[in-house]
Design a protein around this motif. Structure first.
Motif, PDB file in Angstrom:
ATOM      1  N   HIS A  57      33.185 -44.499  -9.898  1.00 52.75           N
ATOM      2  CA  HIS A  57      32.527 -43.467  -9.087  1.00 52.75           C
ATOM      3  C   HIS A  57      32.604 -42.135  -9.850  1.00 52.75           C
ATOM      4  O   HIS A  57      33.595 -41.862 -10.534  1.00 52.75           O
ATOM      5  N   GLU A  92      23.952 -43.139  -8.672  1.00 48.84           N
ATOM      6  CA  GLU A  92      24.323 -41.962  -7.889  1.00 48.84           C
ATOM      7  C   GLU A  92      24.178 -40.710  -8.744  1.00 48.84           C
ATOM      8  O   GLU A  92      25.103 -40.364  -9.511  1.00 48.84           O
ATOM      9  N   GLY A 142      27.130 -35.507  -1.827  1.00 47.10           N
ATOM     10  CA  GLY A 142      27.794 -34.568  -0.930  1.00 47.10           C
ATOM     11  C   GLY A 142      27.134 -33.200  -0.874  1.00 47.10           C
ATOM     12  O   GLY A 142      27.712 -32.243  -0.371  1.00 47.10           O
TER      13      GLY A 142
END
Ligand code: PGA
Length: 257
Positions: free
Chosen positions: A102, A174, A180
């Motif tokens: 991630h 991503e 976010g």
């Protein structure tokens, strides 16, 4: 939309105590009983390590059709690595999916491409499915280097693997600038990069393996934009952060079309 099963994954990051996690699973289970997931859809939940055992018990005791996932693991099976958790430990908890690489792990905790590759190895060695995250920064996108960045990350983690090993992967695209931030890549941008990822996988492992891989999009996914993203032919699911913290919003995303 393709005939690949769509996988929606809720990444809780460092949120929810194990008590909150149990309440979440009970609420999600009630929603799924009232309106089961559409055919060809799957859902995975990725709580913090401290809630894995509780979530596993809550899911298994009520046969809730949701897979258990983790957010990270160490690449070694055991040893003197204070504070770390191995893939073997996760496999023993019936974890099915492990997020690897991630961007928060890469940026905040210094994970290198080599380490990410070793983690993919560890997850596959223990018969779980890696969700391998790739994605470019805003600077890279503005400099026209988004594809090159994603290709390099993919190559580092995928090159040299067997076709069967590649076919088992889930890749999450991503873009870091969309995580976010409330700023989502457009569905067209997501599709374009997903198609690029599939083409890259084809050159690394052949058409059949590339055709089997599920490619998720992640970055500010919510119930309003999920349907449009899921309708794209190369987008086979979503990796959801903030919007996965409420059972009803994760449920609506999983059901979107
Ligand atoms: P977000 O996070 O949905 O809160 O943007 C996505 C992710 O980091 O996986």
């Amino acid at each position: 939309m393709s005939d690949r099963e769509l996988l929606v994954s809720g990444n809780w990051k460092m949120n929810q105590t194990h008590f909150e996690a149990i309440q979440f699973v009970q609420a999600l289970a009630a929603l799924l009983r009232a309106r089961p997931l559409r055919t060809g859809r799957a859902l995975s939940l990725h709580p913090p390590f401290t809630a894995l055992r509780s979530v596993q018990t809550a899911l298994e005791s009520d046969a809730v059709p949701v897979a258990l996932g983790a957010q990270n693991c160490h690449e070694a099976d055991k040893g003197a690595f204070t504070g770390e958790v191995s893939a073997e430990m996760l496999a023993k908890l019936n974890v099915g999916f492990v997020i690897v690489g991630h961007s928060e792990r890469r940026q905040l905790f210094g994970e290198s491409d080599e380490q990410v590759r070793a983690k993919v190895d560890a997850v596959l060695r223990h018969k779980m499915t890696p969700i391998l995250c790739v994605g470019e920064t805003l600077d890279e996108r503005q400099a026209g280097e988004a594809r090159a960045r994603v290709s390099a990350q993919l190559e580092a983690a995928v090159k040299g693997r067997s076709r069967a090993g590649v076919a088992e992967l889930v890749i999450a695209y991503e873009p870091i600038w969309a995580i976010g931030t409330g700023e989502t890549a457009s569905a067209d941008d997501a599709e374009e990069m997903a198609a690029h990822i599939r083409a890259e996988l084809e050159s690394l492992a052949g058409k059949d393996a590339a055709g089997a891989v599920r490619i998720q999009y992640g970055g500010s996914v919510n119930p309003d934009n999920a349907g449009e993203l899921l309708r794209k032919p190369n987008v086979d699911g979503l990796l959801v952060g903030g919007a996965s913290l409420k059972p009803d919003s994760l449920f609506e995303i999983a059901q979107a079309r």
